[in-house]
Write a protein that holds these residues in place. Structure first.
Motif, PDB file in Angstrom:
ATOM      1  N   ALA A 293      -3.440   1.967 -16.773  1.00 44.96           N
ATOM      2  CA  ALA A 293      -2.435   2.734 -16.034  1.00 44.96           C
ATOM      3  C   ALA A 293      -1.095   2.587 -16.752  1.00 44.96           C
ATOM      4  O   ALA A 293      -0.808   1.545 -17.355  1.00 44.96           O
ATOM      5  N   LEU A 294      -0.293   3.635 -16.685  1.00 44.93           N
ATOM      6  CA  LEU A 294       1.023   3.635 -17.323  1.00 44.93           C
ATOM      7  C   LEU A 294       2.110   3.710 -16.260  1.00 44.93           C
ATOM      8  O   LEU A 294       2.014   4.482 -15.312  1.00 44.93           O
TER       9      LEU A 294
ATOM     10  N   GLY B  28       3.175   1.460  -9.194  1.00 49.31           N
ATOM     11  CA  GLY B  28       2.589   0.562  -8.210  1.00 49.31           C
ATOM     12  C   GLY B  28       1.345  -0.141  -8.715  1.00 49.31           C
ATOM     13  O   GLY B  28       1.148  -1.337  -8.479  1.00 49.31           O
ATOM     14  N   THR B  29       0.495   0.603  -9.430  1.00 46.52           N
ATOM     15  CA  THR B  29      -0.734   0.004  -9.960  1.00 46.52           C
ATOM     16  C   THR B  29      -0.425  -1.131 -10.922  1.00 46.52           C
ATOM     17  O   THR B  29      -1.049  -2.187 -10.878  1.00 46.52           O
ATOM     18  N   VAL B  30       0.565  -0.917 -11.776  1.00 44.54           N
ATOM     19  CA  VAL B  30       0.935  -1.935 -12.759  1.00 44.54           C
ATOM     20  C   VAL B  30       1.591  -3.131 -12.085  1.00 44.54           C
ATOM     21  O   VAL B  30       1.340  -4.288 -12.441  1.00 44.54           O
ATOM     22  N   MET B  31       2.430  -2.884 -11.086  1.00 45.17           N
ATOM     23  CA  MET B  31       3.145  -3.968 -10.403  1.00 45.17           C
ATOM     24  C   MET B  31       2.216  -4.939  -9.693  1.00 45.17           C
ATOM     25  O   MET B  31       2.559  -6.107  -9.502  1.00 45.17           O
ATOM     26  N   GLU B  32       1.058  -4.476  -9.282  1.00 45.88           N
ATOM     27  CA  GLU B  32       0.143  -5.312  -8.524  1.00 45.88           C
ATOM     28  C   GLU B  32      -0.720  -6.211  -9.408  1.00 45.88           C
ATOM     29  O   GLU B  32      -1.552  -6.962  -8.905  1.00 45.88           O
ATOM     30  N   THR B  33      -0.550  -6.160 -10.707  1.00 45.75           N
ATOM     31  CA  THR B  33      -1.335  -6.984 -11.619  1.00 45.75           C
ATOM     32  C   THR B  33      -0.575  -8.268 -11.970  1.00 45.75           C
ATOM     33  O   THR B  33       0.647  -8.352 -11.826  1.00 45.75           O
TER      34      THR B  33
ATOM     35  N   ASN C   4      -0.147   9.834 -10.482  1.00 48.43           N
ATOM     36  CA  ASN C   4      -1.593   9.949 -10.319  1.00 48.43           C
ATOM     37  C   ASN C   4      -2.208   8.576 -10.604  1.00 48.43           C
ATOM     38  O   ASN C   4      -1.475   7.619 -10.898  1.00 48.43           O
ATOM     39  N   PRO C   5      -3.520   8.428 -10.534  1.00 52.45           N
ATOM     40  CA  PRO C   5      -4.125   7.097 -10.709  1.00 52.45           C
ATOM     41  C   PRO C   5      -3.800   6.398 -12.022  1.00 52.45           C
ATOM     42  O   PRO C   5      -3.814   5.162 -12.079  1.00 52.45           O
TER      43      PRO C   5
ATOM     44  N   GLY D 236       0.794  -1.217   0.000  1.00 46.84           N
ATOM     45  CA  GLY D 236       0.000   0.000   0.000  1.00 46.84           C
ATOM     46  C   GLY D 236       0.828   1.269   0.000  1.00 46.84           C
ATOM     47  O   GLY D 236       0.262   2.375  -0.055  1.00 46.84           O
ATOM     48  N   ALA D 237       2.146   1.148   0.064  1.00 45.09           N
ATOM     49  CA  ALA D 237       3.010   2.338   0.066  1.00 45.09           C
ATOM     50  C   ALA D 237       2.989   2.996  -1.307  1.00 45.09           C
ATOM     51  O   ALA D 237       2.713   2.359  -2.324  1.00 45.09           O
ATOM     52  N   GLN D 238       3.290   4.279  -1.338  1.00 45.33           N
ATOM     53  CA  GLN D 238       3.325   5.023  -2.588  1.00 45.33           C
ATOM     54  C   GLN D 238       4.759   5.119  -3.091  1.00 45.33           C
ATOM     55  O   GLN D 238       5.676   5.443  -2.334  1.00 45.33           O
TER      56      GLN D 238
END
Length: 225
Positions: free
Chosen positions: A153-154, A82-87, A76-77, A68-70
């Protein structure tokens, strides 16, 4: 039969002469993908790609230890590592993509150094190098399509990887064609030798797709949405 045989032989000789002339013209054409130039493209691209892969790998370790760390590249969203890594796409082959990048770019960097030094490389080695770049470029397309149309997300570091992989692939492909290792003749051969043009065209295509895929997000960032 005595009349047709000379005609057939003459036609075959004419065809061979035409092919030989075409091959001679291609060999005499200006070299666009000499070993030194392609080697430098591979070496510089591999160094930049390796650094990007290392940054992603370190971020992956940090994110695993701090869920959950940034991250620093989470702008931005829709611009977020981080968003990509979690997929699941981030480990599509069972191991983190950045680990593949660390090994792959190291190998291509060594290959680039050999080419830049004009080392005599066997044909099988050149085929292996091209095969590795085909795999890398195919993986880039899979991840790009997933990021734009599925994940929405990019990842900035991923974009760096995309940017350096394209010229590496097209330059090595052009070199393989120029040396006659990959038998691409005529118009196709001439097109594939223009690796800089192909790279720029690919950049424009990706930019258009990103612009279209994130049109609403861009408008929101500019305060127009």
């Amino acid at each position: 039969m005595s009349q047709s045989s000379p005609d057939a032989a003459a036609d075959e000789a004419a065809l061979r002469a035409e092919v030989d002339a075409e091959l001679a013209a291609e060999r005499a054409a200006k070299k666009r993908a000499g070993d030194r130039r392609v080697g430098l493209v591979l070496l510089v691209g591999a160094v930049i790609g390796w650094i990007a892969a290392l940054a992603l790998f370190m971020d992956k370790i940090f994110l695993s230890a701090n869920p959950g760390a940034q991250l620093g590249c989470d702008v931005n969203p829709f611009i977020s590592c981080g968003t990509v890594m979690e997929t699941w796409q981030a480990s599509a082959l069972g191991i983190p993509n950045m680990a593949i990048g660390l090994g792959g770019y190291a190998i291509m960097g060594a290959t680039g150094a050999l080419l830049a030094s004009r080392a005599a490389l066997p044909v099988w080695f050149r085929w292996a190098a091209l095969g590795g770049m085909v795999f890398a470029f195919a993986l880039v397309h899979f991840l790009a399509i997933s990021a734009i149309f599925v994940i929405h997300a990019l990842c900035p570091w991923c974009l760096v990887v995309w940017v350096v992989t394209a010229p590496m692939f097209f330059a090595l492909l052009a070199s393989t064609v120029e040396r006659g290792i990959l038998p691409a003749r005529g118009v196709l051969g001439r097109v594939l030798r223009h690796w800089i043009v192909l790279t720029v065209a690919w950049y424009l295509l990706v930019a258009i797709v990103i612009l279209a895929g994130f049109w609403r997000q861009w408008l929101a960032v500019l305060g127009l949405g």
